[in-house]
Design an enzyme around this catalytic site. Structure first.
Site, PDB file in Angstrom:
ATOM      1  N   TRP A 186       0.874  -1.185   0.000  1.00 50.79           N
ATOM      2  CA  TRP A 186       0.000   0.000   0.000  1.00 50.79           C
ATOM      3  C   TRP A 186       0.912   1.236   0.000  1.00 50.79           C
ATOM      4  O   TRP A 186       1.830   1.331   0.815  1.00 50.79           O
ATOM      5  CB  TRP A 186      -0.871  -0.035   1.260  1.00 50.79           C
ATOM      6  CG  TRP A 186      -1.779   1.144   1.436  1.00 50.79           C
ATOM      7  CD1 TRP A 186      -2.617   1.681   0.499  1.00 50.79           C
ATOM      8  CD2 TRP A 186      -1.937   1.924   2.624  1.00 50.79           C
ATOM      9  NE1 TRP A 186      -3.292   2.734   1.041  1.00 50.79           N
ATOM     10  CE2 TRP A 186      -2.895   2.916   2.339  1.00 50.79           C
ATOM     11  CE3 TRP A 186      -1.376   1.887   3.899  1.00 50.79           C
ATOM     12  CZ2 TRP A 186      -3.304   3.845   3.287  1.00 50.79           C
ATOM     13  CZ3 TRP A 186      -1.778   2.806   4.836  1.00 50.79           C
ATOM     14  CH2 TRP A 186      -2.739   3.780   4.534  1.00 50.79           C
ATOM     15  N   ASP A 267      -0.722  -5.196   9.399  1.00 55.50           N
ATOM     16  CA  ASP A 267      -1.681  -4.174   8.991  1.00 55.50           C
ATOM     17  C   ASP A 267      -2.966  -4.921   8.629  1.00 55.50           C
ATOM     18  O   ASP A 267      -2.991  -5.698   7.664  1.00 55.50           O
ATOM     19  CB  ASP A 267      -1.126  -3.409   7.780  1.00 55.50           C
ATOM     20  CG  ASP A 267      -2.078  -2.316   7.296  1.00 55.50           C
ATOM     21  OD1 ASP A 267      -3.247  -2.307   7.713  1.00 55.50           O
ATOM     22  OD2 ASP A 267      -1.644  -1.489   6.472  1.00 55.50           O
ATOM     23  N   LYS A 303     -13.265  -0.259   5.961  1.00 56.97           N
ATOM     24  CA  LYS A 303     -13.864  -1.118   4.923  1.00 56.97           C
ATOM     25  C   LYS A 303     -14.942  -2.029   5.491  1.00 56.97           C
ATOM     26  O   LYS A 303     -16.059  -2.088   4.979  1.00 56.97           O
ATOM     27  CB  LYS A 303     -12.796  -1.987   4.256  1.00 56.97           C
ATOM     28  CG  LYS A 303     -11.436  -1.366   4.128  1.00 56.97           C
ATOM     29  CD  LYS A 303     -11.348  -0.384   2.995  1.00 56.97           C
ATOM     30  CE  LYS A 303     -10.080   0.420   3.158  1.00 56.97           C
ATOM     31  NZ  LYS A 303      -9.550   0.994   1.975  1.00 56.97           N
TER      32      LYS A 303
END
Ligand code: KET
Length: 458
Positions: A186, A267, A303
């Protein structure tokens, strides 16, 4: 250029204003009696004066480039074509391509409004009920590390803010360690560690030949890093590749990390979004915890609960003793206090209320399965359209092997540019598309765009 009146502070102890005007760059020594400012051990005397200058104080501020992910949404907004499709940012959309607020969130918000909750500051570490709920979700409520009080949990500003606090902790307490990040990863990971002054290097992850995991490269690079490095791992649904290690591979990764005395740093931004199951998507983290390893986890509810703008997440540090966890937590709070003081309450209450009520919790899980299912359906449909339409026999099956919100198409920058410039398909320049922003109805159009870009642009 407009002329501005600016107040200028100059380190100028005993100089006359006239001599300053004559030679503003002159360095001047000064005696103790003039000292009135102390900064980093240096003593400065301040002389303030109003002068007319012809340039801005900000001449030296250069233009920052647009953000590689969020900048795509800005470009999308500016496009007036009816064909446009935003597959840039990882944000869930309905089949009608509209943003989605989960029903369970609406329900809980209504209850919260009726309950008349106040807006007092939260403690630095956040809402206690949220911190409990988030550690339970991540590790499983009956995990011994929770019962033994070995988890330091601090509510954070979503995944990004939680990563940033953990990075600041690494910088303060492990100044000689570096963080290993996957290649690719990311895009914001690099910014986060750079801004926290934490050195990082990359380990191999993606193999473009197989469009799969470069497992040997990954293990070799983790082994080659100095002992005691931090290894940043994506708990599930690796961003941007959508390629996760298998359970057997996770075991081997844990072996190497343990051998090298490295510290895993997970993460977890997609728990429940990869498979539709919260437990399945926490497999990797729980495996490492079960092995008795100390580790970091940054969580996000952007999300899985669709709480993008609420900025709700957490930093968790699993420690080998409850006593260590207490000390670690105290230092996380100390880092948070001058950064943002204490976190926002609204999202924390939503999570705590949803997880804390068995009926709402099952409703959430159902909705998460629906969201994950919709993404799987468009993934399947896109694949089918690609193989129907591409007559060259190219193997597109990697699309089905990837999981989560994204597909890593293998399109290079020029091809990704063609997707945007010719087809109005907005995506990141690394070839990533967010399937969460795609509808079944748009799959055929997207397949045409991909086939054209892949075969006709080099
Ligand atoms: N980690 C990963 C791996 C990640 O993909 C994101 C967000 C985050 C953390 C942080 O999300 P937050 O909203 O701070 O909890 N990714 C999407 C959005 C973004 O770039 O900010 C994305 O990749 O599109």
């Amino acid at each position: 250029m407009a002329s501005n009146v600016a107040s200028v502070a100059i380190s100028a102890p005993s100089a006359s204003l006239a001599s300053l005007r004559g030679n503003p760059k002159q360095r001047i020594g000064f005696g103790k009696k003039h000292a009135d400012l102390l900064f980093k051990g240096k003593v400065f005397t301040r002389v303030s004066m109003a002068v007319t200058v012809n340039s801005s104080h900000f001449e030296g501020v250069t233009m920052a480039p647009p953000d590689p992910i969020l900048g795509v949404s800005e470009a999308f907004k500016a496009d007036t074509s009816d064909l446009k499709l935003n597959l840039g940012v990882g944000a869930y959309r309905t089949e009608e391509l509209q943003p989605y607020v989960l029903n369970v969130v609406k329900k809980v918000e209504k209850l919260m409004l009726e309950g008349g909750e106040n807006k007092e500051y939260l403690p630095i570490e956040g809402l206690a009920a949220f911190n409990k709920a988030t550690a339970d979700l991540l590790l499983g409520a009956d995990n011994p590390v929770i019962k033994e009080g070995r988890v330091a949990t601090v509510q954070g500003l979503s995944g990004t803010g939680s990563l940033r606090v953990a990075a600041a902790f690494i910088q303060r307490y492990f100044p000689d360690s570096k963080v290993l990040i996957s290649s690719p990863t990311w895009g914001n990971h690099r910014n986060i560690f750079n801004d926290a002054s934490v050195p990082w290097s990359e380990y191999r992850y993606y193999d473009p030949r197989t469009v799969g995991l470069d497992f040997d490269g990954m293990v070799t690079d983790i082994k080659a890093a100095p002992d005691g490095s931090f290894v940043l791992l994506h708990g599930c649904a690796h961003n941007p590749t959508g390629i996760d290690p298998t359970p057997e591979q996770w075991e081997k990764i844990a072996d190497v990390i343990q051998e090298k005395n490295h510290i895993p740093f997970f993460d977890v931004a997609y728990q429940g979004f990869a498979s539709g199951s919260l437990d399945e998507d926490a497999f990797s983290v729980r495996l490492f915890v079960k092995r008795g390893m100390e580790l970091f986890v940054a969580q996000s509810y952007s999300k899985n609960l669709g709480l993008y703008a609420e900025r709700i997440g957490a930093t968790n540090v699993v420690c080998s003793s409850s006593e260590a966890a207490v000390r670690v937590k105290s230092q996380l709070k100390r880092l948070a206090r001058p950064m943002y003081s204490n976190p926002p309450v609204h999202g924390a209450r939503i999570v705590a209320n949803v997880v804390g009520d068995p009926n709402l919790f099952s409703e959430w899980k159902e909705e998460m399965e629906i969201m994950a299912g919709r993404i799987k359906n468009v993934r399947q449909r896109l694949y089918e359209n690609l193989i129907q339409k591409d007559k060259t026999g190219k193997d597109w099956s990697f699309i089905l092997k990837q999981i989560g919100m994204f597909s890593y198409t293998g399109l290079n920058k020029a091809q990704s540019d063609n997707m945007t410039n010719k087809w109005h398909v907005y995506m990141t320049k690394d070839g990533r598309i967010s399937l969460a922003g795609l509808s079944l109805a748009k799959c055929e159009y997207l397949a045409d765009a991909i086939i054209d870009s892949f075969h006709n642009v080099s």
